[in-house]
Write a protein that holds these residues in place. Structure first.
Motif, PDB file in Angstrom:
ATOM      1  N   LEU A 155       1.142  -1.226  -0.069  1.00 42.53           N
ATOM      2  CA  LEU A 155      -0.087   0.177   0.103  1.00 42.53           C
ATOM      3  C   LEU A 155       1.113   1.349   0.166  1.00 42.53           C
ATOM      4  CD1 LEU A 155      -2.607   1.496   0.521  1.00 42.53           C
ATOM      5  CD2 LEU A 155      -2.359   1.286   2.861  1.00 42.53           C
ATOM      6  N   PHE A 156       0.704   1.927  -0.934  1.00 47.51           N
ATOM      7  CA  PHE A 156       1.490   3.249  -1.103  1.00 47.51           C
ATOM      8  C   PHE A 156       0.681   4.517  -1.050  1.00 47.51           C
ATOM      9  CE2 PHE A 156       3.684   6.370  -3.908  1.00 47.51           C
ATOM     10  CZ  PHE A 156       4.806   6.594  -3.391  1.00 47.51           C
ATOM     11  N   LEU A 157       1.214   5.263   0.053  1.00 47.01           N
ATOM     12  CA  LEU A 157       0.461   6.447   0.401  1.00 47.01           C
ATOM     13  C   LEU A 157       1.424   7.792   0.458  1.00 47.01           C
ATOM     14  CD1 LEU A 157      -0.730   5.191   3.771  1.00 47.01           C
ATOM     15  CD2 LEU A 157      -1.981   5.014   1.850  1.00 47.01           C
ATOM     16  N   GLU A 158       0.788   9.015   0.044  1.00 45.31           N
ATOM     17  CA  GLU A 158       1.659  10.344  -0.406  1.00 45.31           C
ATOM     18  C   GLU A 158       0.963  11.071   0.875  1.00 45.31           C
ATOM     19  OE1 GLU A 158      -0.817  13.336  -2.879  1.00 45.31           O
ATOM     20  OE2 GLU A 158      -0.631  11.633  -4.025  1.00 45.31           O
ATOM     21  N   GLY A 159       1.985  11.858   1.155  1.00 51.67           N
ATOM     22  CA  GLY A 159       2.162  12.918   2.210  1.00 51.67           C
ATOM     23  C   GLY A 159       1.038  14.044   2.144  1.00 51.67           C
ATOM     24  N   TYR A 160       0.744  14.472   0.662  1.00 48.46           N
ATOM     25  CA  TYR A 160      -0.187  15.575   0.296  1.00 48.46           C
ATOM     26  C   TYR A 160      -1.616  15.434   0.998  1.00 48.46           C
ATOM     27  CZ  TYR A 160       3.064  17.627  -3.032  1.00 48.46           C
ATOM     28  OH  TYR A 160       4.140  18.005  -3.530  1.00 48.46           O
ATOM     29  N   CYS A 161      -1.975  13.916   1.046  1.00 48.45           N
ATOM     30  CA  CYS A 161      -3.256  13.648   1.217  1.00 48.45           C
ATOM     31  C   CYS A 161      -3.433  13.440   3.100  1.00 48.45           C
ATOM     32  CB  CYS A 161      -3.877  12.416   0.767  1.00 48.45           C
ATOM     33  SG  CYS A 161      -4.607  12.824  -0.669  1.00 48.45           S
ATOM     34  N   TRP A 162      -2.336  13.552   3.699  1.00 41.38           N
ATOM     35  CA  TRP A 162      -2.348  13.202   5.203  1.00 41.38           C
ATOM     36  C   TRP A 162      -2.817  14.316   5.982  1.00 41.38           C
ATOM     37  CZ3 TRP A 162      -2.315   8.731   7.257  1.00 41.38           C
ATOM     38  CH2 TRP A 162      -2.152   8.463   8.821  1.00 41.38           C
ATOM     39  N   GLY A 163      -2.999  15.636   5.461  1.00 38.75           N
ATOM     40  CA  GLY A 163      -3.788  16.701   6.282  1.00 38.75           C
ATOM     41  C   GLY A 163      -4.950  16.718   6.371  1.00 38.75           C
ATOM     42  N   PRO A 164      -5.856  16.788   5.215  1.00 40.64           N
ATOM     43  CA  PRO A 164      -7.189  17.097   5.526  1.00 40.64           C
ATOM     44  C   PRO A 164      -7.816  15.807   6.264  1.00 40.64           C
ATOM     45  CG  PRO A 164      -6.329  17.605   3.144  1.00 40.64           C
ATOM     46  CD  PRO A 164      -5.126  16.863   3.813  1.00 40.64           C
ATOM     47  N   GLU A 165      -8.917  16.042   6.878  1.00 37.99           N
ATOM     48  CA  GLU A 165      -9.449  15.093   7.781  1.00 37.99           C
ATOM     49  C   GLU A 165      -9.910  13.896   6.984  1.00 37.99           C
ATOM     50  OE1 GLU A 165     -12.830  14.736  11.081  1.00 37.99           O
ATOM     51  OE2 GLU A 165     -12.490  16.605  10.007  1.00 37.99           O
ATOM     52  N   LEU A 166     -10.727  13.912   5.832  1.00 44.54           N
ATOM     53  CA  LEU A 166     -11.183  12.841   5.235  1.00 44.54           C
ATOM     54  C   LEU A 166     -10.472  11.845   4.788  1.00 44.54           C
ATOM     55  CD1 LEU A 166     -14.749  14.010   3.511  1.00 44.54           C
ATOM     56  CD2 LEU A 166     -14.549  12.424   5.382  1.00 44.54           C
ATOM     57  N   PRO A 167      -9.450  12.419   3.842  1.00 43.80           N
ATOM     58  CA  PRO A 167      -8.524  11.419   3.297  1.00 43.80           C
ATOM     59  C   PRO A 167      -7.613  10.909   4.450  1.00 43.80           C
ATOM     60  CG  PRO A 167      -7.844  13.643   2.596  1.00 43.80           C
ATOM     61  CD  PRO A 167      -9.216  13.734   3.218  1.00 43.80           C
ATOM     62  N   ARG A 168      -7.258  11.467   5.344  1.00 44.73           N
ATOM     63  CA  ARG A 168      -6.396  11.110   6.740  1.00 44.73           C
ATOM     64  C   ARG A 168      -7.014  10.038   7.132  1.00 44.73           C
ATOM     65  NH1 ARG A 168      -6.101  15.287   9.328  1.00 44.73           N
ATOM     66  NH2 ARG A 168      -7.298  14.741  11.322  1.00 44.73           N
ATOM     67  N   LYS A 169      -8.543  10.015   7.372  1.00 46.04           N
ATOM     68  CA  LYS A 169      -8.973   8.866   7.817  1.00 46.04           C
ATOM     69  C   LYS A 169      -9.210   7.807   7.029  1.00 46.04           C
ATOM     70  CE  LYS A 169     -12.216  11.332  11.235  1.00 46.04           C
ATOM     71  NZ  LYS A 169     -13.718  11.609  11.217  1.00 46.04           N
ATOM     72  N   ALA A 170      -9.287   8.091   5.842  1.00 48.09           N
ATOM     73  CA  ALA A 170      -9.142   6.863   4.530  1.00 48.09           C
ATOM     74  C   ALA A 170      -7.895   6.103   4.558  1.00 48.09           C
ATOM     75  CB  ALA A 170      -9.607   7.648   3.140  1.00 48.09           C
ATOM     76  N   MET A 171      -6.797   6.891   4.720  1.00 46.03           N
ATOM     77  CA  MET A 171      -5.407   6.166   4.755  1.00 46.03           C
ATOM     78  C   MET A 171      -5.353   5.453   5.968  1.00 46.03           C
ATOM     79  SD  MET A 171      -3.059   9.288   3.184  1.00 46.03           S
ATOM     80  CE  MET A 171      -2.609   9.568   1.316  1.00 46.03           C
ATOM     81  N   GLY A 172      -5.853   6.082   7.075  1.00 46.42           N
ATOM     82  CA  GLY A 172      -5.577   5.499   8.391  1.00 46.42           C
ATOM     83  C   GLY A 172      -6.372   4.022   8.426  1.00 46.42           C
ATOM     84  N   ARG A 173      -7.529   4.087   7.634  1.00 47.25           N
ATOM     85  CA  ARG A 173      -8.144   2.923   7.605  1.00 47.25           C
ATOM     86  C   ARG A 173      -7.530   1.949   6.474  1.00 47.25           C
ATOM     87  NH1 ARG A 173     -10.276  -1.722   9.073  1.00 47.25           N
ATOM     88  NH2 ARG A 173     -11.891  -2.736   7.562  1.00 47.25           N
TER      89      ARG A 173
END
Length: 328
Positions: A155-173
């Motif tokens: 699973l590959f994640l990018e830092g740009y999406c880690w700030g906003p609440e919705l995508p951060r929750k999606a990445m955490g899941r």
């Protein structure tokens, strides 16, 4: 090659890059700090877009760029990112699929436009980026394809999406799903501008064991750790992630893995035209070699070859035959 149905599934900003050339006077006229990356509202993006010269539009975003490069090297890739039901969303979806990257995230119809990044390239190859995330930052956990995440070795994640609440929750899941399935999680800090205001979140994810492979450039590593030299940053990060990968521009790249440091020189480039996407393609090359079972030195060199190709022309996507260049 892994035995999974997919090598990598990435989650990140679904952005359309709008790339144009300009001179320094244009940047000064519009009060755009050279080499910076700034976030714009929809209205600000409309105004700047109207002032830009002739441009080329192509699907972009940090992790999306990496998956385009990964697929070009023969890897099996998928991407999860939020677009809107509009013209730019259609461009993004078509581009990703045409490149061989599976993309099936349903578009939004709630008024948030597909994200765009207005990239201005000056004659010295410096990029000045202005991003309007739009729908990209509306990615919710409900939009995840959990089966896709379980089926991918990485699973590959990018830092740009880690700030906003919705995508951060999606990445955490997504991290929870990936680790429960025995898969690895790779994370790229993406851009030093991402670290301001997100440092605690990044550190929490790393300290909590959420990251198996961490990609950063030298500046990002220094900012994240608050240290003044690279050795200090390495000492702070290496014990926390199984694989730490650091790029250093013309000084090459290195990786710390299992207590061993592997260092390789930069791949020579005849002319640096546009540095857009260099880190994205480096990660793509590194992971492509890794998924094929090559050693760390080959992983680093393959990343360097992919990055060298993309900075030799305009745009964040390869135009040469990467598979032929890297010969994995």
């Amino acid at each position: 090659m892994t035995s999974r149905a997919l090598d990598i599934v990435a989650i990140g900003d679904a952005i359309v890059d709008v790339i144009a050339t300009c001179d320094d006077a244009f940047l000064e006229q519009h009060k755009l700090p050279k080499g910076s990356m700034q976030l714009l509202s929809t209205q600000q993006a409309d105004a700047l877009y109207g002032a830009m010269g002739s441009a080329r539009e192509t699907s972009g975003g940090s992790a999306a760029n990496s998956m385009a490069g990964f697929a070009a090297m023969g890897g099996r890739a998928a991407f999860i990112g939020q677009i809107a039901d509009d013209q730019l969303g259609t461009i993004f979806a078509h581009d990703m699929r045409a490149l061989g990257v599976a993309f099936d995230t349903a578009p939004l119809t709630n008024g948030h436009p597909t994200g765009r990044c207005l990239i201005l390239v000056t004659p010295d190859a410096q990029r000045t980026m202005h991003t309007c995330p739009g729908a990209a930052h509306q990615l919710a956990p409900e939009a995840l394809d959990e089966t896709l995440i379980r089926d991918a070795a990485i699973l590959f994640l990018e830092g740009y999406c880690w700030g906003p609440e919705l995508p951060r929750k999606a990445m955490g899941r997504a991290v929870e799903i990936a680790h429960a399935a025995g898969n690895k999680v790779a994370f790229t800090l993406s851009e030093s501008v991402c670290i301001a205001g997100r440092k605690e979140g990044f550190q929490g994810m790393i300290d909590g064991g959420g990251v198996d492979i961490l990609f950063a450039n030298e500046d990002e590593a220094l900012q994240l750790t608050g240290t003044s030299d690279l050795d200090g940053a390495i000492a702070a990060l290496a014990p926390k992630v199984p694989t730490l990968v650091l790029t250093r521009g013309a000084a090459g790249a290195l990786a710390y893995e299992g207590g061993v440091c592997t260092d390789v020189p930069a791949v020579p480039v005849r002319e640096v035209v546009d540095t857009t996407g260099a880190g994205d393609l480096f990660a793509a090359g590194f992971l492509a070699a890794r998924c094929r079972g090559h050693g760390t030195d080959r992983q680093l060199m393959t990343g360097g070859i992919a990055a060298a190709e993309v900075i030799s022309h305009f745009g964040a996507r390869p135009i040469a035959d990467l598979a032929e260049l890297v010969r994995l």
